[in-house]
Design a protein around this motif. Structure first.
Motif, PDB file in Angstrom:
ATOM      1  N   ASN A 152      -1.952  -0.252   3.314  1.00 16.70           N
ATOM      2  CA  ASN A 152      -1.002  -0.466   2.226  1.00 16.70           C
ATOM      3  C   ASN A 152       0.396  -0.573   2.818  1.00 16.70           C
ATOM      4  O   ASN A 152       0.750   0.180   3.737  1.00 16.70           O
ATOM      5  CB  ASN A 152      -1.047   0.685   1.218  1.00 16.70           C
ATOM      6  CG  ASN A 152      -2.228   0.578   0.267  1.00 16.70           C
ATOM      7  OD1 ASN A 152      -2.147   0.004  -0.809  1.00 16.70           O
ATOM      8  ND2 ASN A 152      -3.372   1.130   0.701  1.00 16.70           N
ATOM      9  N   LYS A 165       4.754  -5.612  -2.261  1.00 18.61           N
ATOM     10  CA  LYS A 165       3.701  -4.698  -1.825  1.00 18.61           C
ATOM     11  C   LYS A 165       2.403  -5.452  -1.591  1.00 18.61           C
ATOM     12  O   LYS A 165       2.074  -6.377  -2.329  1.00 18.61           O
ATOM     13  CB  LYS A 165       3.476  -3.615  -2.874  1.00 18.61           C
ATOM     14  CG  LYS A 165       4.675  -2.715  -3.018  1.00 18.61           C
ATOM     15  CD  LYS A 165       4.421  -1.504  -3.867  1.00 18.61           C
ATOM     16  CE  LYS A 165       5.686  -0.658  -3.893  1.00 18.61           C
ATOM     17  NZ  LYS A 165       6.134  -0.303  -2.529  1.00 18.61           N
ATOM     18  N   PHE A 166       1.690  -5.010  -0.547  1.00 18.51           N
ATOM     19  CA  PHE A 166       0.362  -5.582  -0.323  1.00 18.51           C
ATOM     20  C   PHE A 166      -0.630  -4.473  -0.018  1.00 18.51           C
ATOM     21  O   PHE A 166      -0.261  -3.371   0.383  1.00 18.51           O
ATOM     22  CB  PHE A 166       0.380  -6.610   0.821  1.00 18.51           C
ATOM     23  CG  PHE A 166       0.441  -6.000   2.205  1.00 18.51           C
ATOM     24  CD1 PHE A 166       1.645  -5.633   2.774  1.00 18.51           C
ATOM     25  CD2 PHE A 166      -0.730  -5.780   2.934  1.00 18.51           C
ATOM     26  CE1 PHE A 166       1.700  -5.065   4.053  1.00 18.51           C
ATOM     27  CE2 PHE A 166      -0.687  -5.212   4.209  1.00 18.51           C
ATOM     28  CZ  PHE A 166       0.540  -4.863   4.766  1.00 18.51           C
ATOM     29  N   ALA A 167      -1.890  -4.789  -0.251  1.00 20.39           N
ATOM     30  CA  ALA A 167      -2.992  -3.922   0.166  1.00 20.39           C
ATOM     31  C   ALA A 167      -4.033  -4.814   0.808  1.00 20.39           C
ATOM     32  O   ALA A 167      -4.228  -5.965   0.385  1.00 20.39           O
ATOM     33  CB  ALA A 167      -3.569  -3.180  -1.030  1.00 20.39           C
ATOM     34  N   GLN A 168      -4.678  -4.310   1.855  1.00 20.20           N
ATOM     35  CA  GLN A 168      -5.657  -5.115   2.584  1.00 20.20           C
ATOM     36  C   GLN A 168      -6.762  -4.213   3.123  1.00 20.20           C
ATOM     37  O   GLN A 168      -6.500  -3.098   3.575  1.00 20.20           O
ATOM     38  CB  GLN A 168      -4.959  -5.866   3.734  1.00 20.20           C
ATOM     39  CG  GLN A 168      -5.827  -6.945   4.376  1.00 20.20           C
ATOM     40  CD  GLN A 168      -5.018  -7.946   5.193  1.00 20.20           C
ATOM     41  OE1 GLN A 168      -3.831  -7.737   5.465  1.00 20.20           O
ATOM     42  NE2 GLN A 168      -5.659  -9.036   5.594  1.00 20.20           N
ATOM     43  N   VAL A 169      -7.961  -4.717   3.057  1.00 18.58           N
ATOM     44  CA  VAL A 169      -9.133  -4.001   3.573  1.00 18.58           C
ATOM     45  C   VAL A 169      -9.766  -4.814   4.680  1.00 18.58           C
ATOM     46  O   VAL A 169      -9.933  -6.033   4.522  1.00 18.58           O
ATOM     47  CB  VAL A 169     -10.223  -3.862   2.504  1.00 18.58           C
ATOM     48  CG1 VAL A 169     -11.337  -2.958   2.994  1.00 18.58           C
ATOM     49  CG2 VAL A 169      -9.658  -3.394   1.208  1.00 18.58           C
ATOM     50  N   PHE A 208      -7.470  -9.301   0.827  1.00 15.61           N
ATOM     51  CA  PHE A 208      -6.014  -9.131   0.774  1.00 15.61           C
ATOM     52  C   PHE A 208      -5.521  -9.343  -0.645  1.00 15.61           C
ATOM     53  O   PHE A 208      -5.927 -10.294  -1.327  1.00 15.61           O
ATOM     54  CB  PHE A 208      -5.344 -10.157   1.705  1.00 15.61           C
ATOM     55  CG  PHE A 208      -3.840 -10.133   1.667  1.00 15.61           C
ATOM     56  CD1 PHE A 208      -3.118  -9.367   2.576  1.00 15.61           C
ATOM     57  CD2 PHE A 208      -3.135 -10.868   0.712  1.00 15.61           C
ATOM     58  CE1 PHE A 208      -1.729  -9.336   2.532  1.00 15.61           C
ATOM     59  CE2 PHE A 208      -1.741 -10.832   0.655  1.00 15.61           C
ATOM     60  CZ  PHE A 208      -1.041 -10.069   1.572  1.00 15.61           C
ATOM     61  N   ARG A 209      -4.608  -8.480  -1.063  1.00 17.34           N
ATOM     62  CA  ARG A 209      -3.962  -8.645  -2.371  1.00 17.34           C
ATOM     63  C   ARG A 209      -2.486  -8.278  -2.284  1.00 17.34           C
ATOM     64  O   ARG A 209      -2.110  -7.280  -1.673  1.00 17.34           O
ATOM     65  CB  ARG A 209      -4.594  -7.730  -3.419  1.00 17.34           C
ATOM     66  CG  ARG A 209      -5.909  -8.219  -3.981  1.00 17.34           C
ATOM     67  CD  ARG A 209      -5.719  -9.274  -5.041  1.00 17.34           C
ATOM     68  NE  ARG A 209      -6.991  -9.815  -5.520  1.00 17.34           N
ATOM     69  CZ  ARG A 209      -7.077 -10.826  -6.378  1.00 17.34           C
ATOM     70  NH1 ARG A 209      -6.003 -11.408  -6.863  1.00 17.34           N
ATOM     71  NH2 ARG A 209      -8.239 -11.283  -6.765  1.00 17.34           N
ATOM     72  N   ASN A 236       0.653  -6.976  -4.507  1.00 15.78           N
ATOM     73  CA  ASN A 236       0.708  -6.057  -5.643  1.00 15.78           C
ATOM     74  C   ASN A 236       2.091  -6.198  -6.259  1.00 15.78           C
ATOM     75  O   ASN A 236       3.019  -5.461  -5.917  1.00 15.78           O
ATOM     76  CB  ASN A 236       0.462  -4.632  -5.120  1.00 15.78           C
ATOM     77  CG  ASN A 236      -0.239  -3.777  -6.141  1.00 15.78           C
ATOM     78  OD1 ASN A 236      -0.080  -4.001  -7.344  1.00 15.78           O
ATOM     79  ND2 ASN A 236      -0.989  -2.799  -5.677  1.00 15.78           N
ATOM     80  N   TYR A 237       2.201  -7.188  -7.135  1.00 17.81           N
ATOM     81  CA  TYR A 237       3.524  -7.526  -7.680  1.00 17.81           C
ATOM     82  C   TYR A 237       4.063  -6.441  -8.582  1.00 17.81           C
ATOM     83  O   TYR A 237       3.288  -5.764  -9.279  1.00 17.81           O
ATOM     84  CB  TYR A 237       3.458  -8.834  -8.475  1.00 17.81           C
ATOM     85  CG  TYR A 237       3.257 -10.040  -7.608  1.00 17.81           C
ATOM     86  CD1 TYR A 237       4.291 -10.529  -6.828  1.00 17.81           C
ATOM     87  CD2 TYR A 237       2.025 -10.668  -7.546  1.00 17.81           C
ATOM     88  CE1 TYR A 237       4.102 -11.642  -6.028  1.00 17.81           C
ATOM     89  CE2 TYR A 237       1.828 -11.773  -6.749  1.00 17.81           C
ATOM     90  CZ  TYR A 237       2.873 -12.259  -5.995  1.00 17.81           C
ATOM     91  OH  TYR A 237       2.680 -13.350  -5.200  1.00 17.81           O
ATOM     92  N   GLY A 238       5.403  -6.373  -8.639  1.00 20.09           N
ATOM     93  CA  GLY A 238       6.117  -5.324  -9.347  1.00 20.09           C
ATOM     94  C   GLY A 238       5.975  -5.268 -10.839  1.00 20.09           C
ATOM     95  O   GLY A 238       5.195  -5.729 -11.516  1.00 20.09           O
TER      96      GLY A 238
END
Lengths: 132, 132
Positions: free
Chosen positions: A90, A103-107, A127-128, A130-132
């Motif tokens: 994250n 913001k991003f999150a990735q696995v 990958f995503r 994560n917009y505000g």
């Protein structure tokens, strides 16, 4: 630090360094690799790197805030089978010198190379933003 | 919809419904399950559910914005081995009736039960809040 934490730490450092430098990430993927980027699926190193390189920005910087890691044994009934590693990242991403982070999150699911279990490649990648 | 998309869809719907209703998530985990919650590790269904139930709020609502799914074959060299499913969820969580969402991201690695491959349990679980 557990062995999977170490694998994750080294991977995260290397992956985003290459991403932010020249995006030459092909060697980290294989023909079997899967990537789901903002919901769009890609299969195989070539298609994945083509997507990454086509992202519409000149420069990018990933600021990793947290990464978590867990072992994912290849065969749950055989604990001596080579260990995969799940990595969950994250953080913030900065595009084209912007000072406004997104913001991003990735696995990542890292799997040991069948011929060289000390070495890992990306089998799963999601990958995503994560917009505000 | 692929079979893993269907597994993910059913799982996500069920998991957050139970979480937001009574948090009785024990049956979804096993003694081997791992959970990393905001960086804190927990092992086994009992410890994981104890953590979830001890979270300091009375009511909670997860609003899933996106979920992505990929297959994670138990044995990459044997495509007929039972298929695991990686599920990657991004969304908002609302605590104690608040109207201010907090963003979260969560990864699950679902594995088929050895005795009943049509049924899945959570092998890996990593959760992060993504603050403002």
């Amino acid at each position: 630090m557990t062995s999977w934490d170490q694998v994750a730490k080294d991977f995260v450092q290397y992956y985003y360094h290459v991403f932010d430098t020249n995006r030459e990430l092909g060697p980290l993927y294989s023909a079997q690799s899967m990537c789901t980027f903002e919901g769009q699926p890609f299969q195989g190193a070539e298609a994945i790197v083509q997507k990454i390189k086509s992202l519409p920005f000149q420069t990018v910087r990933h600021d990793v805030k947290t990464y978590d890691a867990q072992p994912a044994f290849a065969d749950p009934l055989n604990p001596s089978s080579p260990m995969g590693v799940l990595v969950f990242v994250n953080g913030d991403v900065f595009i084209d010198g912007s000072t406004s982070p997104v913001k991003f999150a990735q696995v990542f699911h890292l799997k040991p190379h069948p011929q060289n279990p000390q070495s890992y490649y990306v089998y799963n990648d999601m990958f995503r933003l994560n917009y505000g």
